[in-house]
Design a protein around this motif. Structure first.
Motif, short mmCIF file in Angstrom:
data_model
loop_
_atom_site.label_atom_id
_atom_site.label_comp_id
_atom_site.label_asym_id
_atom_site.label_seq_id
_atom_site.Cartn_x
_atom_site.Cartn_y
_atom_site.Cartn_z
N THR A 1 0.84 -1.20 0.00
CA THR A 1 0.00 0.00 0.00
C THR A 1 0.87 1.25 0.00
N TRP A 2 1.93 1.23 0.80
CA TRP A 2 2.88 2.36 0.86
C TRP A 2 3.50 2.59 -0.52
N GLN A 3 3.90 1.50 -1.17
CA GLN A 3 4.52 1.60 -2.49
C GLN A 3 3.55 2.18 -3.52
N THR A 4 2.28 1.79 -3.44
CA THR A 4 1.27 2.35 -4.33
C THR A 4 1.16 3.86 -4.12
N ALA A 5 1.15 4.29 -2.88
CA ALA A 5 1.09 5.73 -2.57
C ALA A 5 2.28 6.47 -3.16
N VAL A 6 3.47 5.89 -3.00
CA VAL A 6 4.69 6.50 -3.53
C VAL A 6 4.61 6.61 -5.06
N GLN A 7 4.18 5.55 -5.72
CA GLN A 7 4.11 5.56 -7.19
C GLN A 7 3.14 6.62 -7.70
N TYR A 8 1.96 6.67 -7.12
CA TYR A 8 0.97 7.65 -7.58
C TYR A 8 1.41 9.07 -7.26
N GLN A 9 2.09 9.25 -6.15
CA GLN A 9 2.61 10.58 -5.84
C GLN A 9 3.65 11.00 -6.88
N MET A 10 4.54 10.09 -7.26
CA MET A 10 5.55 10.44 -8.25
C MET A 10 4.93 10.68 -9.63
N PHE A 11 4.00 9.81 -10.04
CA PHE A 11 3.36 10.01 -11.35
C PHE A 11 2.72 11.39 -11.43
N HIS A 12 2.04 11.79 -10.37
CA HIS A 12 1.32 13.04 -10.42
C HIS A 12 2.21 14.25 -10.08
N SER A 13 3.36 14.00 -9.47
CA SER A 13 4.36 15.06 -9.35
C SER A 13 4.86 15.44 -10.74
N ILE A 14 5.12 14.42 -11.54
CA ILE A 14 5.53 14.67 -12.92
C ILE A 14 4.39 15.34 -13.69
N GLY A 15 3.16 14.92 -13.40
CA GLY A 15 2.00 15.57 -14.02
C GLY A 15 1.93 17.05 -13.68
N LEU A 16 2.22 17.40 -12.44
CA LEU A 16 2.23 18.82 -12.05
C LEU A 16 3.30 19.60 -12.81
N ILE A 17 4.44 18.99 -12.99
CA ILE A 17 5.52 19.65 -13.75
C ILE A 17 5.10 19.82 -15.21
N VAL A 18 4.45 18.82 -15.77
CA VAL A 18 3.95 18.92 -17.15
C VAL A 18 2.92 20.05 -17.25
N VAL A 19 2.01 20.13 -16.29
CA VAL A 19 1.02 21.21 -16.29
C VAL A 19 1.73 22.56 -16.26
N ALA A 20 2.75 22.70 -15.42
CA ALA A 20 3.49 23.97 -15.34
C ALA A 20 4.14 24.31 -16.68
N VAL A 21 4.74 23.31 -17.32
CA VAL A 21 5.39 23.54 -18.61
C VAL A 21 4.36 23.93 -19.67
N LEU A 22 3.23 23.24 -19.68
CA LEU A 22 2.18 23.57 -20.64
C LEU A 22 1.63 24.98 -20.41
N MET A 23 1.51 25.36 -19.14
CA MET A 23 1.01 26.70 -18.84
C MET A 23 2.00 27.77 -19.28
N SER A 24 3.28 27.47 -19.24
CA SER A 24 4.29 28.47 -19.59
C SER A 24 4.52 28.55 -21.10
N SER A 25 4.10 27.52 -21.81
CA SER A 25 4.30 27.53 -23.26
C SER A 25 3.08 28.12 -23.95
N SER A 26 3.23 28.44 -25.19
CA SER A 26 2.09 28.92 -25.96
C SER A 26 1.35 27.76 -26.62
N LEU A 27 1.77 26.54 -26.31
CA LEU A 27 1.15 25.36 -26.91
C LEU A 27 -0.32 25.26 -26.55
#
Length: 125
Positions: free
Chosen positions: A37-63
């Motif tokens: 269960t702990w490992q699942t929490a870690v994995q989903y946190q990392m996946f969505h941490s990367i998702g947050l970074i992607v959102v930030a990059v998309l917001m900063s681009s004109s794409l």
């Protein structure tokens, strides 16, 4: 944009730290099912941490010009991390089973976040 980039980086850092904590300090101290269960929490946190970074990059681009949808996506990802991963971390440490009822709310937040990314992309194309 800056907020989501920082939030993504902080959550990625925490995900690595929590992963190491689980692998080195929880092993032998909690049941195997709680380590999983702990490992699942870690994995989903990392996946969505990367998702947050992607959102930030998309917001900063004109794409993608739809900042409203992307802002919603970022906030929903952050809420999902806190609710989904957070509830699984606490469940793993305490064994309080009722916390499993809260976890799906975080999962719905993750799904809604990705829907908002899709909407932002659809509006931009």
């Amino acid at each position: 944009m800056k907020f989501f980039l920082i939030a993504g980086a902080v959550n990625a850092l925490l995900s690595v730290a929590f992963g190491a904590f689980g692998a080195h300090l929880l092993e032998g101290r909690v049941a195997d099912k709680y380590l999983d269960t702990w490992q699942t929490a870690v994995q989903y946190q990392m996946f969505h941490s990367i998702g947050l970074i992607v959102v930030a990059v998309l917001m900063s681009s004109s794409l993608l010009g739809s900042l409203g949808s992307l802002s919603w996506a970022g906030y929903l990802m952050l809420a999902g991390i806190v609710i989904f991963s957070g509830s699984l971390y606490v469940l793993s440490l305490t064994g309080i089973g009722i916390l499993g009822a809260i976890t799906p709310i975080g999962g719905v937040a993750f799904i809604a976040a990705w829907v908002m990314v899709i909407i932002a992309a659809a509006k931009a194309l």
